[in-house]
Design an enzyme around this catalytic site. Sequence first.
Site, PDB file in Angstrom:
ATOM      1  CG  ASN A   1      17.475  35.338   3.151  1.00 26.09           C
ATOM      2  OD1 ASN A   1      17.261  35.681   4.326  1.00 26.09           O
ATOM      3  ND2 ASN A   1      18.619  35.572   2.536  1.00 26.09           N
TER       4      ASN A   1
ATOM      5  NE  ARG B   1      20.666  34.378   6.172  1.00 29.11           N
ATOM      6  CZ  ARG B   1      21.018  35.639   6.119  1.00 29.11           C
ATOM      7  NH1 ARG B   1      20.349  36.486   5.354  1.00 29.11           N
ATOM      8  NH2 ARG B   1      22.014  36.071   6.842  1.00 29.11           N
TER       9      ARG B   1
ATOM     10  CG  HIS C   1      27.345  37.036   7.239  1.00 32.74           C
ATOM     11  ND1 HIS C   1      28.090  38.085   7.746  1.00 32.74           N
ATOM     12  CD2 HIS C   1      26.166  37.572   6.878  1.00 32.74           C
ATOM     13  CE1 HIS C   1      27.385  39.202   7.705  1.00 32.74           C
ATOM     14  NE2 HIS C   1      26.197  38.918   7.174  1.00 32.74           N
TER      15      HIS C   1
ATOM     16  NE  ARG D   1      23.270  44.370  11.592  1.00 33.18           N
ATOM     17  CZ  ARG D   1      23.384  43.215  10.955  1.00 33.18           C
ATOM     18  NH1 ARG D   1      23.931  42.169  11.540  1.00 33.18           N
ATOM     19  NH2 ARG D   1      22.950  43.095   9.714  1.00 33.18           N
TER      20      ARG D   1
ATOM     21  CD  GLU E   1      23.827  35.098   2.221  1.00 31.71           C
ATOM     22  OE1 GLU E   1      23.237  35.898   1.452  1.00 31.71           O
ATOM     23  OE2 GLU E   1      24.200  35.422   3.353  1.00 31.71           O
TER      24      GLU E   1
END
Length: 397
Positions: free
Chosen positions: A14, A99, A187, A247, A385
Amino acid sequence: MQTGSAMDVILVVNSGSSSLKFALYPAMGNQTEVLLSGVVSGIGVRPKLTAKMTGEPLAIKPPFDDIAKDATHASLIKALQERLVTEYSQFNLIAAGHRIVHGGSHFTKPTIITPESLQRLKTLIPLAPLHQPQSILAIDAIAKNAPELLQVACFDTSFHRTQSKIEQMFALPRALTEEGIIRYGFHGLSYEYIASVLPQYLGDKADGKVLVAHLGNGTSMCAMKNRKSVASTMGFSTLEGLVMGTRCGLLDAGVILHLIKQKGLSVDEVQKMLYHESGLLGVSGISSDMRDLQRSDDPNAKQAIELFCHRAKEEIGNLTAVMQGLDAIVFTAGIGENSAMIREKICEPLEWLGVKIDKDANQNGKTKISTVDSKVRVYVIPTDEEATIAKATRGFL
Ligand code: ADP
């Protein structure tokens, strides 16, 4: 494929903009069993191995003794692959799963990396300039060290491709929509994992109207019906939606025009501000880390938390309207899994929707945190994930 008594394993990679998470999974068997895992953060600044190493029963040494200051995603992958051969002979690497943040409209499911698919991934760099290049570097690095190794790309955008066309559109001139300026949602690997385990928690209601709140450094929400995405708060980029660590989330596009035209900021300066200097960090002026803000008495820290929860509440309203109802809310990721305070603050104003929080259950780390008479059930479910990537990669073996 098995060499001697070595166990066939899958490497899950990832690659973040400045971090590299890795994990080894058995190629067969239980999807969540991790043999070894770690995170190198601060790549490009001050890289360090931050995560605990799993796999103590096997007495596994960390894969890096000393991380060079100028380490890159490629050099770290190379070191990891070399270690797998020299130090971890009990493992036999047979595949790598990655990922990938952006799969555009084309990649609707995990895909084997071939020269053609890699080329297509490169065309998506402009859509995710901070993340896509690192993922491609990691793929290239592995291919260089082991050209025959099976590599699989798993996308954060794929899960959302079940959304209606209308849901994915901006009200921009049609030609832009046609060239791919649409809402992609992100996501997705986390949402896919949650969707896969929902029946264990919700039984029949898993296929109802479920809102999943992924609240980590990056934050988003996904509205699911029949465990498929029908809407998400993230859009064209990973900037849209909720307040995040650094963000901004929802922003009137007019602000960007103002910053450039009236305040004379360059495009790079605006990009840096929106991605790295806004969100919890920008509002608090203290930290992007929710734990720091929760500990702080500073009024700006408190205001950052208020705004974070207020925006979450607003988006729950939006997504509930899209689903035309709400059966369950699931909290996940760093903040969602660990902050009882944030969960309570988000849920308390939702009583009109039929949400009633059991404060004790919430404080005490229970999985189900709604009261028995709550119309909407509320759960805390850890996401994974990497397990989603391992499972998808196994599917190609
Ligand atoms: P990433 O998006 O980098 O994977 P994570 O899912 O690990 O992020 O979430 C990171 C966020 O989770 C940080 O804001 C951190 O402060 C927050 N977090 C982790 N543990 C707690 C906790 N016990 N209480 C509040 N926030 C927490």
